[in-house]
Enzyme design. Structure first.
Site, PDB file in Angstrom:
ATOM      1  N   ASP A 195    -100.305 -17.635  -8.378  1.00 47.22           N
ATOM      2  CA  ASP A 195    -100.187 -18.383  -7.120  1.00 47.22           C
ATOM      3  C   ASP A 195    -101.556 -18.788  -6.563  1.00 47.22           C
ATOM      4  O   ASP A 195    -101.905 -18.452  -5.430  1.00 47.22           O
ATOM      5  CB  ASP A 195     -99.445 -17.556  -6.064  1.00 47.22           C
ATOM      6  N   TYR A 219     -86.154 -19.222  -2.220  1.00 44.72           N
ATOM      7  CA  TYR A 219     -84.719 -18.936  -2.305  1.00 44.72           C
ATOM      8  C   TYR A 219     -84.125 -19.041  -0.891  1.00 44.72           C
ATOM      9  O   TYR A 219     -84.556 -19.908  -0.133  1.00 44.72           O
ATOM     10  CB  TYR A 219     -84.505 -17.583  -2.974  1.00 44.72           C
ATOM     11  N   TRP A 220     -83.151 -18.219  -0.461  1.00 46.63           N
ATOM     12  CA  TRP A 220     -82.650 -18.265   0.925  1.00 46.63           C
ATOM     13  C   TRP A 220     -82.598 -19.685   1.499  1.00 46.63           C
ATOM     14  O   TRP A 220     -83.206 -19.985   2.520  1.00 46.63           O
ATOM     15  CB  TRP A 220     -83.492 -17.362   1.833  1.00 46.63           C
ATOM     16  N   GLU A 230     -89.136 -22.613  -4.473  1.00 44.87           N
ATOM     17  CA  GLU A 230     -90.119 -21.905  -3.658  1.00 44.87           C
ATOM     18  C   GLU A 230     -91.494 -22.532  -3.873  1.00 44.87           C
ATOM     19  O   GLU A 230     -91.634 -23.568  -4.510  1.00 44.87           O
ATOM     20  CB  GLU A 230     -90.138 -20.417  -4.025  1.00 44.87           C
TER      21      GLU A 230
END
Length: 322
Positions: free
Chosen positions: A42, A173-174, A209
């Site tokens: 990341d 996600y979510w 994401e």
């Protein structure tokens, strides 16, 4: 002869269309060759006023690497000497994820997430530094949080300035990618601000994401990581993109499909030894745009490594990596 002419015309049409849509698998470019400390996850990269490049990443206490030429990278320790105490509210190891570095108002700003795998009890923190170098950061606590009662996950922050305001894309996600307005003075979410919705998938677990938003020409471009990371050579991460005339959306891909309905042009995916590219960010250096990301090296047991590619833009204004 007529059939030959028809086939030739069809090929010409396809060739005209392809450059403005997803890149074909065989055209995915290899990343820039780098040496030194290549292991990363990341990454967020910036060219400091001091002349050095710094890359911060998931791991350590926000791991840091420095380079003079963007080719050779040296381990530079961590952003912080030790985790701020409040991080332990979100995991018992004080482990930060997915930082984002930017510069404004004479200071460097570092955003990052703290959470635990599989939960949206999460927080995004903010810190500032006069130089952007590791060891010089002052933490200012929570900029935005989410709880298990929310339908979003406050991780993977990415900052963008738009129309005189300051915005933060985030989410994992979510229900996917969200955005919230920040107070430019504090760097924290505006009290009572609406949480905008930028992108999601039509099916659970809504595997999108790692958002990043940049301005190019008349559009804002949303880059995001789709599918599964963190599984070495079995990772299925890939980078997709869409655009909007407004920073809050709606974002669509080059076919017009909304990113809220699973759309997004495929920018970079697995090829050769470079498996699961994602966790991306975009930075500008000497007038050129660069894509930073991690990939899993199939020739090195799936070790996560730094990927850097130039970003170009098609005549119709769509991003392409090379």
């Amino acid at each position: 002869m007529r059939a030959h002419r028809a086939l030739t015309a069809l090929v010409a049409v396809l060739l005209a269309v392809l450059p403005t849509t997803a890149q074909a698998a065989e055209s995915y470019p290899d990343p820039l060759p780098v040496t030194g400390q290549q292991i990363i996850h990341d990454p967020t990269v910036i060219h400091l006023k001091s002349g050095e490049y710094v890359a911060y990443s998931t791991g350590g206490v926000i791991g840091a690497r420095l380079s003079k030429d963007m080719r050779h990278w040296d381990d530079a320790g961590n952003a912080f000497a030790e985790p701020p105490s409040w991080w332990y509210e979100y995991n018992n190891t004080g482990d930060p994820w997915a930082p984002d570095i930017s510069r404004r108002d004479g200071r460097y700003w570092l955003y990052y997430a703290v959470s635990s795998w599989g939960t949206n009890h999460s927080a995004i923190g903010v810190a500032t530094s006069p130089s952007g170098l590791p060891g010089t950061w002052t933490d200012h606590g929570k900029a935005f949080t989410s709880e298990t009662t929310d339908t979003w996950n406050a991780i993977d922050p990415a900052i963008v300035r738009a129309d005189g305001g300051l915005w933060m894309a985030f989410g994992s996600y979510w229900t996917g990618i969200r955005m919230v307005e920040l107070n430019p003075r504090t760097g924290k979410a505006v009290e009572g601000a609406t949480v905008e919705h930028l992108a999601t998938r039509p099916d659970a677990p809504y595997a999108v994401e790692g958002a990043y938003v940049v301005r190019h020409g008349h559009y804002y471009y949303l880059f995001a990581s789709y599918d599964a990371c963190c599984q070495g050579v079995n990772s299925t991460y890939k980078i997709r993109a869409g655009r909007s005339t407004k920073v809050t959306g709606p974002y669509t891909d080059s076919t017009g499909k909304p990113m809220l309905e699973g759309g997004g042009d495929l920018l970079l995916a697995s090829h050769g030894r470079y498996i699961g590219p994602g966790g991306e960010s975009v930075f500008r250096d000497h007038g050129k745009d660069w894509l930073a990301y991690h990939y899993y090296d199939a020739d090195d047991n799936g070790t996560p490594k730094l990927g850097l590619n130039r970003l170009s833009w098609t005549r119709d204004g769509w991003p392409a990596a090379f």
